[in-house]
Scaffold this active site. Structure first.
Site, mmCIF file in Angstrom:
data_model
loop_
_atom_site.group_PDB
_atom_site.id
_atom_site.type_symbol
_atom_site.label_atom_id
_atom_site.label_comp_id
_atom_site.label_asym_id
_atom_site.label_seq_id
_atom_site.Cartn_x
_atom_site.Cartn_y
_atom_site.Cartn_z
ATOM 1 N N GLN A 146 9.681 -8.942 -3.863
ATOM 2 C CA GLN A 146 8.625 -9.732 -4.522
ATOM 3 C C GLN A 146 8.967 -11.218 -4.642
ATOM 4 O O GLN A 146 8.092 -12.070 -4.548
ATOM 5 C CB GLN A 146 8.302 -9.137 -5.899
ATOM 6 C CG GLN A 146 7.592 -7.788 -5.773
ATOM 7 C CD GLN A 146 7.278 -7.137 -7.108
ATOM 8 O OE1 GLN A 146 7.457 -7.739 -8.158
ATOM 9 N NE2 GLN A 146 6.812 -5.896 -7.059
ATOM 10 N N MET A 159 12.279 -5.626 -5.016
ATOM 11 C CA MET A 159 13.255 -6.531 -4.407
ATOM 12 C C MET A 159 12.669 -7.453 -3.326
ATOM 13 O O MET A 159 13.332 -8.389 -2.902
ATOM 14 C CB MET A 159 14.449 -5.744 -3.848
ATOM 15 C CG MET A 159 15.365 -5.222 -4.927
ATOM 16 S SD MET A 159 16.095 -6.506 -5.977
ATOM 17 C CE MET A 159 15.290 -6.213 -7.545
ATOM 18 N N GLU A 194 13.072 26.302 -13.063
ATOM 19 C CA GLU A 194 12.528 26.591 -14.398
ATOM 20 C C GLU A 194 12.344 25.343 -15.244
ATOM 21 O O GLU A 194 11.642 25.376 -16.263
ATOM 22 C CB GLU A 194 13.451 27.559 -15.160
ATOM 23 C CG GLU A 194 13.265 28.996 -14.774
ATOM 24 C CD GLU A 194 13.855 29.918 -15.839
ATOM 25 O OE1 GLU A 194 13.401 29.872 -16.989
ATOM 26 O OE2 GLU A 194 14.783 30.669 -15.500
ATOM 27 N N SER A 224 3.208 3.792 -2.985
ATOM 28 C CA SER A 224 2.919 4.726 -4.075
ATOM 29 C C SER A 224 1.857 4.155 -5.019
ATOM 30 O O SER A 224 0.782 4.747 -5.208
ATOM 31 C CB SER A 224 4.222 5.009 -4.829
ATOM 32 O OG SER A 224 3.990 5.774 -5.984
ATOM 33 N N GLY A 274 2.373 6.864 -8.426
ATOM 34 C CA GLY A 274 1.074 6.555 -7.831
ATOM 35 C C GLY A 274 0.237 7.788 -7.526
ATOM 36 O O GLY A 274 -0.978 7.790 -7.767
ATOM 37 N N TYR A 332 0.847 -1.191 0.000
ATOM 38 C CA TYR A 332 0.000 0.000 0.000
ATOM 39 C C TYR A 332 0.885 1.245 0.000
ATOM 40 O O TYR A 332 0.734 2.141 0.819
ATOM 41 C CB TYR A 332 -0.926 -0.037 1.227
ATOM 42 C CG TYR A 332 -2.182 0.794 1.079
ATOM 43 C CD1 TYR A 332 -3.219 0.376 0.265
ATOM 44 C CD2 TYR A 332 -2.331 2.003 1.769
ATOM 45 C CE1 TYR A 332 -4.370 1.121 0.128
ATOM 46 C CE2 TYR A 332 -3.485 2.764 1.644
ATOM 47 C CZ TYR A 332 -4.502 2.315 0.826
ATOM 48 O OH TYR A 332 -5.652 3.058 0.687
ATOM 49 N N HIS A 383 5.299 -3.910 -12.706
ATOM 50 C CA HIS A 383 6.616 -3.806 -13.356
ATOM 51 C C HIS A 383 7.089 -5.243 -13.569
ATOM 52 O O HIS A 383 6.929 -6.090 -12.688
ATOM 53 C CB HIS A 383 7.571 -3.025 -12.443
ATOM 54 C CG HIS A 383 8.961 -2.863 -12.989
ATOM 55 N ND1 HIS A 383 9.225 -2.562 -14.311
ATOM 56 C CD2 HIS A 383 10.166 -2.944 -12.385
ATOM 57 C CE1 HIS A 383 10.532 -2.473 -14.483
ATOM 58 N NE2 HIS A 383 11.135 -2.718 -13.330
ATOM 59 N N SER A 431 12.462 32.422 -26.347
ATOM 60 C CA SER A 431 12.936 33.503 -27.224
ATOM 61 C C SER A 431 13.791 32.953 -28.367
ATOM 62 O O SER A 431 14.282 31.828 -28.300
ATOM 63 C CB SER A 431 13.772 34.490 -26.408
ATOM 64 O OG SER A 431 14.985 33.857 -26.001
HETATM 65 P P1 NAD Z 1 6.390 1.497 -2.388
HETATM 66 O O1 NAD Z 1 7.769 1.352 -1.857
HETATM 67 O O2 NAD Z 1 5.820 2.855 -2.524
HETATM 68 O O3 NAD Z 1 5.357 0.651 -1.497
HETATM 69 C C1 NAD Z 1 5.625 -0.628 -1.082
HETATM 70 C C2 NAD Z 1 4.498 -1.180 -0.206
HETATM 71 O O4 NAD Z 1 4.773 -2.578 0.024
HETATM 72 C C3 NAD Z 1 4.373 -0.550 1.164
HETATM 73 O O5 NAD Z 1 3.008 -0.567 1.532
HETATM 74 C C4 NAD Z 1 5.160 -1.518 2.052
HETATM 75 O O6 NAD Z 1 4.758 -1.450 3.400
HETATM 76 C C5 NAD Z 1 4.749 -2.839 1.428
HETATM 77 N N1 NAD Z 1 5.674 -3.951 1.667
HETATM 78 C C6 NAD Z 1 7.028 -3.922 1.705
HETATM 79 N N2 NAD Z 1 7.501 -5.163 1.926
HETATM 80 C C7 NAD Z 1 6.413 -5.997 2.005
HETATM 81 C C8 NAD Z 1 6.236 -7.391 2.208
HETATM 82 N N3 NAD Z 1 7.294 -8.185 2.370
HETATM 83 N N4 NAD Z 1 4.970 -7.890 2.243
HETATM 84 C C9 NAD Z 1 3.891 -7.094 2.065
HETATM 85 N N5 NAD Z 1 4.003 -5.765 1.861
HETATM 86 C C10 NAD Z 1 5.245 -5.230 1.837
HETATM 87 O O7 NAD Z 1 6.368 0.723 -3.818
HETATM 88 P P2 NAD Z 1 5.941 1.319 -5.259
HETATM 89 O O8 NAD Z 1 6.898 2.406 -5.666
HETATM 90 O O9 NAD Z 1 4.485 1.590 -5.256
HETATM 91 O O10 NAD Z 1 6.264 0.072 -6.202
HETATM 92 C C11 NAD Z 1 5.401 -1.038 -6.274
HETATM 93 C C12 NAD Z 1 5.523 -1.676 -7.637
HETATM 94 O O11 NAD Z 1 5.042 -0.755 -8.629
HETATM 95 C C13 NAD Z 1 6.949 -2.010 -8.059
HETATM 96 O O12 NAD Z 1 6.900 -3.197 -8.824
HETATM 97 C C14 NAD Z 1 7.345 -0.827 -8.951
HETATM 98 O O13 NAD Z 1 8.367 -1.144 -9.878
HETATM 99 C C15 NAD Z 1 6.025 -0.556 -9.635
HETATM 100 N N6 NAD Z 1 5.857 0.794 -10.182
HETATM 101 C C16 NAD Z 1 6.112 1.867 -9.401
HETATM 102 C C17 NAD Z 1 5.923 3.154 -9.900
HETATM 103 C C18 NAD Z 1 6.142 4.363 -9.021
HETATM 104 O O14 NAD Z 1 5.946 5.456 -9.521
HETATM 105 N N7 NAD Z 1 6.516 4.285 -7.756
HETATM 106 C C19 NAD Z 1 5.464 3.327 -11.222
HETATM 107 C C20 NAD Z 1 5.146 2.188 -11.994
HETATM 108 C C21 NAD Z 1 5.347 0.921 -11.452
HETATM 109 MG MG MG Z 2 10.422 1.739 -12.768
#
Ligand code: NAD
Ligand code: MG
Length: 336
Positions: A79, A77, A224, A20, A127, A18, A101, A245
């Site tokens: 997952q 990392m 800027e 970004s 997010g 939960y 991702h 300009s």
């Molecule tokens: P984040 O770091 O913002 O959030 C991670 C969440 O996972 C948190 O709620 C954390 O408490 C929870 N968490 C951490 N370890 C855990 C575990 N072992 N078990 C259960 N929950 C756990 O992550 P994010 O940036 O939202 O990224 C999530 C995925 O989305 C990634 O695969 C990332 O590559 C992808 N993504 C991110 C963005 C971005 O803008 N941040 C954009 C596109 C895709």
């Molecule tokens: Mg990325």
């Protein structure tokens, strides 16, 4: 398109993580009519937030048991361990496993169970933007892909989820796990995060080392930049050229290629090769498993750079910033 779009499936969804992306996906999907449960470690840093937003929060193992679709929105990392320890033993037969991702699947860190549909829905934005755009009736473009299709409906599941995020209001493009993973890593490294921040720091250093005031250097090379990027966003480089300009245009034409030249592009190609052949991911996994020693050092250096010191003072005068700023999560820096 919404959850009620004819012919698209309406799976019950568990979002694991939960941060970004997780928060934005959970809120948008619920408002699009999906039944959404959140899976989080009890006592973890974002549990209170998910509960305050009105979600049913369970441990990841409990939360995924009955879900038709499980979205893995934890940092990349964690997952692999999460999948093998919690998801694979608990997800129901024939469920859908969704990523935002493709890194873990594309580079073979996760080899998903044979019975699962495996899909990708990646919004092309952070997010906070995925949420903000949805709230004002717009959307962030999403790219989607299918890695494994056991039900014969994997693509429909991905489309249904992407539509629920609001992505269909902007654009949905079909891709592959390979293309999403490699282009996403390249974009964030060479242009969006790595390239842009290094360009700004080098420009700031050049002016300050030449004796100019840091405050003026900050406005010139960082503040800027937003105005320029907004023009790119609205109408490409053509729109920027319409607004600057003639002097700025001439300077752009003669000096841009002195900063970014053929050697820079050759190094970009090296970066892309390291991404494609798995070198980058191998190094990132080793860095993560070693406890992030270099990551922490690099981050500290960025945060202590003189441009951050002067920027903090100058931004304190921009009262509107505090109201609109999205709140980053602690782990967000690892995954742009
Ligand atoms: P984040 O770091 O913002 O959030 C991670 C969440 O996972 C948190 O709620 C954390 O408490 C929870 N968490 C951490 N370890 C855990 C575990 N072992 N078990 C259960 N929950 C756990 O992550 P994010 O940036 O939202 O990224 C999530 C995925 O989305 C990634 O695969 C990332 O590559 C992808 N993504 C991110 C963005 C971005 O803008 N941040 C954009 C596109 C895709
Ligand atoms: Mg990325």
């Amino acid at each position: 398109m919404t959850a009620s779009t004819p012919n698209l499936p309406q799976p019950t969804i568990t979002i694991v993580g939960y941060g970004s992306q997780g928060r934005a996906h959970a809120l948008n999907l619920r408002e699009s009519g999906f039944d959404v449960t959140v899976g989080l470690r009890p006592g973890g840093p974002t549990e209170a937030k998910a509960k305050a937003d009105g979600f049913l929060v369970k441990s990841p193992a409990e939360a995924v048991k009955d879900a038709d679709l499980v979205a893995v929105l934890t940092p990349d990392m964690v997952q692999k361990t999460l999948y093998y320890d919690v998801l694979a033993p608990n997800m129901k037969q024939g469920a859908v496993l969704l990523f935002a991702h493709g890194l873990n699947v594309h580079f073979g860190l996760i080899e998903p169970r044979e019975d699962l549909d495996v899909v990708l829905v990646a919004p092309k934005g952070p997010g906070a933007l995925v949420r903000r755009e949805y709230e004002i009736g717009r959307g962030v473009p999403c790219i989607y892909a299918v890695y494994q299709d056991r039900s014969g409906k994997a693509e429909q599941f991905a489309l249904s989820y992407a539509a629920g995020l609001g992505g269909a209001r902007a654009n949905l493009i079909k891709t592959t796990f390979k293309e999403e993973t490699e282009t996403d890593l390249f974009g964030e490294q060479a242009v969006l995060c790595g390239g842009a921040s290094s360009l700004v720091q080098a420009g700031f250093e050049t002016l300050v080392e030449a004796g100019y005031q840091p405050e003026i250097a900050y406005y010139e090379v960082l503040h800027e930049l937003k105005l320029i990027v907004d023009l790119f966003y609205e109408g490409g480089i053509t729109r920027m050229l319409e607004f600057i300009s003639e002097t700025a245009q001439y300077g752009d034409y003669v000096s841009g290629p002195r900063v970014i030249d053929a050697a820079t592009k050759a190094r970009m190609k090296d970066i892309l090769t390291d991404i494609q052949d798995g070198t980058f991911t191998k190094n990132w996994v080793a860095e993560y498993e070693a406890g992030l020693p270099n990551y922490k050092k690099f981050k500290q250096a960025d945060m202590e750079h003189p441009i951050e010191v002067v920027g903090k003072q100058l931004r304190s005068k921009m009262v509107w910033l505090a109201e609109n700023a999205p709140k980053p999560t602690s782990q967000q820096a690892a995954a742009a």
